[in-house]
Design a protein around this motif. Sequence first.
Motif, PDB file in Angstrom:
ATOM      1  N   VAL A  50     -38.129  19.249  38.967  1.00 36.81           N
ATOM      2  CA  VAL A  50     -37.762  20.512  38.324  1.00 36.81           C
ATOM      3  C   VAL A  50     -38.783  20.778  37.229  1.00 36.81           C
ATOM      4  CG1 VAL A  50     -35.283  20.315  38.777  1.00 36.81           C
ATOM      5  CG2 VAL A  50     -36.237  19.425  36.650  1.00 36.81           C
ATOM      6  N   GLN A  51     -38.850  22.005  36.855  1.00 42.42           N
ATOM      7  CA  GLN A  51     -39.797  22.402  35.811  1.00 42.42           C
ATOM      8  C   GLN A  51     -39.122  22.321  34.446  1.00 42.42           C
ATOM      9  OE1 GLN A  51     -41.120  26.595  35.352  1.00 42.42           O
ATOM     10  NE2 GLN A  51     -43.137  25.795  35.913  1.00 42.42           N
ATOM     11  N   ALA A  52     -39.744  21.587  33.525  1.00 39.56           N
ATOM     12  CA  ALA A  52     -39.225  21.557  32.152  1.00 39.56           C
ATOM     13  C   ALA A  52     -39.282  22.956  31.559  1.00 39.56           C
ATOM     14  CB  ALA A  52     -40.033  20.583  31.307  1.00 39.56           C
ATOM     15  N   LYS A  53     -38.170  23.398  30.962  1.00 39.26           N
ATOM     16  CA  LYS A  53     -38.086  24.770  30.465  1.00 39.26           C
ATOM     17  C   LYS A  53     -37.648  24.803  29.006  1.00 39.26           C
ATOM     18  CE  LYS A  53     -36.972  26.798  34.983  1.00 39.26           C
ATOM     19  NZ  LYS A  53     -36.012  27.645  35.739  1.00 39.26           N
ATOM     20  N   THR A  54     -37.973  25.914  28.383  1.00 39.07           N
ATOM     21  CA  THR A  54     -37.483  26.170  26.999  1.00 39.07           C
ATOM     22  C   THR A  54     -36.193  26.976  27.092  1.00 39.07           C
ATOM     23  OG1 THR A  54     -39.712  26.183  26.114  1.00 39.07           O
ATOM     24  CG2 THR A  54     -37.994  27.196  24.763  1.00 39.07           C
ATOM     25  N   ALA A  55     -35.130  26.412  26.577  1.00 45.82           N
ATOM     26  CA  ALA A  55     -33.812  27.056  26.679  1.00 45.82           C
ATOM     27  C   ALA A  55     -32.914  26.527  25.563  1.00 45.82           C
ATOM     28  CB  ALA A  55     -33.182  26.778  28.046  1.00 45.82           C
ATOM     29  N   GLN A 477     -46.517   8.624  34.360  1.00 44.67           N
ATOM     30  CA  GLN A 477     -45.396   8.168  33.521  1.00 44.67           C
ATOM     31  C   GLN A 477     -45.623   8.595  32.071  1.00 44.67           C
ATOM     32  OE1 GLN A 477     -43.087   4.197  33.851  1.00 44.67           O
ATOM     33  NE2 GLN A 477     -44.647   3.830  32.307  1.00 44.67           N
ATOM     34  N   LYS A 478     -44.608   9.250  31.469  1.00 47.68           N
ATOM     35  CA  LYS A 478     -44.703   9.724  30.086  1.00 47.68           C
ATOM     36  C   LYS A 478     -43.569   9.086  29.259  1.00 47.68           C
ATOM     37  CE  LYS A 478     -47.915  12.873  30.956  1.00 47.68           C
ATOM     38  NZ  LYS A 478     -49.253  12.857  30.335  1.00 47.68           N
ATOM     39  N   THR A 479     -43.933   8.526  28.116  1.00 48.82           N
ATOM     40  CA  THR A 479     -42.920   8.053  27.163  1.00 48.82           C
ATOM     41  C   THR A 479     -42.466   9.244  26.331  1.00 48.82           C
ATOM     42  OG1 THR A 479     -43.915   5.864  27.068  1.00 48.82           O
ATOM     43  CG2 THR A 479     -42.425   6.487  25.271  1.00 48.82           C
ATOM     44  N   VAL A 480     -41.159   9.473  26.263  1.00 49.99           N
ATOM     45  CA  VAL A 480     -40.636  10.674  25.605  1.00 49.99           C
ATOM     46  C   VAL A 480     -39.655  10.295  24.505  1.00 49.99           C
ATOM     47  CG1 VAL A 480     -40.910  12.108  27.659  1.00 49.99           C
ATOM     48  CG2 VAL A 480     -38.764  10.870  27.296  1.00 49.99           C
ATOM     49  N   LYS A 481     -39.459  11.257  23.615  1.00 52.80           N
ATOM     50  CA  LYS A 481     -38.401  11.158  22.606  1.00 52.80           C
ATOM     51  C   LYS A 481     -37.325  12.173  22.958  1.00 52.80           C
ATOM     52  CE  LYS A 481     -41.111   9.397  18.731  1.00 52.80           C
ATOM     53  NZ  LYS A 481     -41.519   9.608  17.309  1.00 52.80           N
ATOM     54  N   VAL A 482     -36.085  11.696  22.987  1.00 52.81           N
ATOM     55  CA  VAL A 482     -34.965  12.524  23.424  1.00 52.81           C
ATOM     56  C   VAL A 482     -34.200  13.026  22.206  1.00 52.81           C
ATOM     57  CG1 VAL A 482     -32.900  12.611  24.859  1.00 52.81           C
ATOM     58  CG2 VAL A 482     -34.824  11.162  25.530  1.00 52.81           C
ATOM     59  N   GLY A 483     -33.886  14.319  22.222  1.00 53.13           N
ATOM     60  CA  GLY A 483     -33.080  14.914  21.147  1.00 53.13           C
ATOM     61  C   GLY A 483     -31.623  14.981  21.559  1.00 53.13           C
ATOM     62  N   LEU A 488     -25.505  17.703  31.370  1.00 52.47           N
ATOM     63  CA  LEU A 488     -26.482  17.701  32.451  1.00 52.47           C
ATOM     64  C   LEU A 488     -27.919  17.579  31.969  1.00 52.47           C
ATOM     65  CD1 LEU A 488     -25.000  20.543  34.689  1.00 52.47           C
ATOM     66  CD2 LEU A 488     -24.702  18.083  34.958  1.00 52.47           C
ATOM     67  N   ASN A 489     -28.200  18.076  30.788  1.00 51.11           N
ATOM     68  CA  ASN A 489     -29.570  18.191  30.322  1.00 51.11           C
ATOM     69  C   ASN A 489     -29.786  17.455  29.021  1.00 51.11           C
ATOM     70  OD1 ASN A 489     -30.427  20.289  32.375  1.00 51.11           O
ATOM     71  ND2 ASN A 489     -28.724  21.319  31.387  1.00 51.11           N
ATOM     72  N   SER A 490     -31.036  17.132  28.748  1.00 55.95           N
ATOM     73  CA  SER A 490     -31.421  16.500  27.492  1.00 55.95           C
ATOM     74  C   SER A 490     -32.618  17.236  26.908  1.00 55.95           C
ATOM     75  CB  SER A 490     -31.780  15.024  27.701  1.00 55.95           C
ATOM     76  OG  SER A 490     -30.644  14.275  28.084  1.00 55.95           O
ATOM     77  N   GLU A 491     -32.647  17.281  25.585  1.00 64.88           N
ATOM     78  CA  GLU A 491     -33.784  17.868  24.887  1.00 64.88           C
ATOM     79  C   GLU A 491     -34.892  16.828  24.778  1.00 64.88           C
ATOM     80  OE1 GLU A 491     -34.973  19.545  20.435  1.00 64.88           O
ATOM     81  OE2 GLU A 491     -33.202  18.281  20.768  1.00 64.88           O
ATOM     82  N   ILE A 492     -36.129  17.231  25.099  1.00 69.48           N
ATOM     83  CA  ILE A 492     -37.292  16.368  24.930  1.00 69.48           C
ATOM     84  C   ILE A 492     -38.072  16.886  23.730  1.00 69.48           C
ATOM     85  CG2 ILE A 492     -39.366  15.436  25.982  1.00 69.48           C
ATOM     86  CD1 ILE A 492     -36.764  14.553  27.314  1.00 69.48           C
ATOM     87  N   THR A 493     -38.118  16.089  22.686  1.00 66.38           N
ATOM     88  CA  THR A 493     -38.804  16.514  21.466  1.00 66.38           C
ATOM     89  C   THR A 493     -40.266  16.101  21.450  1.00 66.38           C
ATOM     90  OG1 THR A 493     -38.156  14.481  20.308  1.00 66.38           O
ATOM     91  CG2 THR A 493     -36.649  16.355  20.176  1.00 66.38           C
ATOM     92  N   GLU A 494     -40.647  15.155  22.327  1.00 67.76           N
ATOM     93  CA  GLU A 494     -42.038  14.698  22.335  1.00 67.76           C
ATOM     94  C   GLU A 494     -42.314  14.061  23.693  1.00 67.76           C
ATOM     95  OE1 GLU A 494     -44.614  11.277  20.066  1.00 67.76           O
ATOM     96  OE2 GLU A 494     -43.242  12.510  18.853  1.00 67.76           O
ATOM     97  N   GLY A 495     -43.472  14.397  24.279  1.00 65.39           N
ATOM     98  CA  GLY A 495     -43.890  13.752  25.525  1.00 65.39           C
ATOM     99  C   GLY A 495     -43.938  14.681  26.711  1.00 65.39           C
ATOM    100  N   VAL A 496     -43.196  15.771  26.718  1.00 69.33           N
ATOM    101  CA  VAL A 496     -43.174  16.717  27.832  1.00 69.33           C
ATOM    102  C   VAL A 496     -43.306  18.128  27.269  1.00 69.33           C
ATOM    103  CG1 VAL A 496     -41.767  17.703  29.683  1.00 69.33           C
ATOM    104  CG2 VAL A 496     -41.836  15.232  29.364  1.00 69.33           C
TER     105      VAL A 496
END
Length: 569
Positions: A50-55, A477-483, A488-496
């Motif tokens: 899926v495409q990461a989106k701003t929402a 592979q990307k290391t991310v920070k989750v908000g 169903l969804n999670s916020e990615i604050t860094e990495g994507v």
Amino acid sequence: MITWLRNPIGLVSVVVVIACVIGGVWYAGRGSSGGRKTAASSQPVPVQVVQAKTAPISSILAYSGAITASQQVNLAPRISGQLASIVVDVGTAVKAGDTLATLDLGILPAQLLQAQATLQSAQARLSLMLDGPRSFDVAAAAAALNAAQARLNQIQNPLRSDLSAQTAVVQAAQTALANGKVAVDNTKNSLGSAISLYCNIYNAAIVTCSTPMPIPQKDMDDLQQLLRSNSIWAFTSAGSAAVAMTTANANYNTAVNNVANLAQTLASAQDKYELLLSPSASDVAAQQSLVATAQANLDNKNLPYTDADTAGQRAVVAAAQASVAAATTSVDQTSIKAPFEGLVAQKLLDVGATVSAQTPVFVMVAKAVEIHVTVDEARIGLMRPSMVADITVPAFPTRTFKGKVATIAPLGDARAHTFDVKVLAEDPDRLLQPGMFAQVNIVVATKANAIIVPTAAIVQQGTSSRVFVIVSGKASQKTVKVGIADALNSEITEGVAAGDQVVTVGQNVVRDGQAVQVSTLGAGGGALPSGTAGASGASGAQGGAPAGSPAATGTAAQGRPSATATGTP
């Protein structure tokens, strides 16, 4: 025994042959395995993305509880008595101070009237004491009496010296009047000469030779206006004559008025002289009355009241005031009044019942309602006053009521490790009733423009969160920070970044840098474009959680939150 074993050279030869055989077998096996591995790694791994989106995304804690009134009281009279009237019924809306019921007054009104009369009497007595006696009042009254008595004595027994003095006054007034008349004649002659001079120089201009004396005021006003408007003319012969005529007219008027005043003075002096010679009975009686009045006033000022008398009377007044206040309070306490704005929830008694302060007559509730929910220790740190809440009830399934977190209990249950949180509901239509069951969804965190991916796409490796992003047909592979996260969804604050293709199916088998084959996204594998979803305790402070973690599930039992999800596809 075999003989070749005894020969060292033969033994070495055998060992070499065996080693070669084993090495050949191993090499053949290694070559076959490597070929298979190379063939397998060259094949793309099928994945879904899926495409990461701003929402927008929100984290919501869901609770359930009973609706209660913000205030509820049992109303009873403050004194004992019999219910005389009830003016409300169950469901009646009342305001603070409204009368709900009254008791029989009995003799209370009569007791109030008696207390008020006693107070008036005490205050009148105190006023009398405070009005006298005072030294300056006594002195003034005594002086008035002496003057009145002296005047009475003068009327009844005039002295020869009084007669002589009054005779001198009359003679002086006569002399002054005669001199005044002479002054009138002199000023009149001066005025006549001034008029003649003026009319001969400036004939028939305002004042003529036949103008009467004194000159009429209108003519004088006109002449003054002429002098003010023509300053050059004022210095001519005619102008000088006009100024002289004006002065002479003023002197003549003064002399005439002075004679009139002197005549009155003479008449008054003569009347006093006649009164000294023969006072009338009415004059004597009038003066005697004045003397009696002055004496009575002096006696009134001399009434003896000490400070102790005044203090005692003040105490009497204070006691009377207290009696009036007590009687007034007793009358007021026969009414049962609403302590706040609200509704009559129950009517417990009817007219005629005997009641006391221990006998409730009504149960009253406030119109405002609230919901108390129990929040466990792990989530109480997410709560803040004024957080927005959505409230639903089975009675109105299609309607959502707004609310706010009002208070968070500073003291929790030490055994259950839970805290009470009060939510105030906004219900302008008064649809929510105490006793209803409500579902409360509290928004603990909101991001308006968050980069979101499906929580299932996040792979947890130890303490790190990772996702796979498709770059040039390969998995990166990307290391991310989750908000914050919802169901169903999670916020990615860094990495994507928004627009990245994130693997949602196959992320657990694909390797970094491995070629992939992107297939059509299956049902249930994608992120929501926008909306909100409940996730028990998910927050940026906790770093979020992947699918299947406690942050994505919950229960509603025993004050625990339940996960809910809403969205706009």
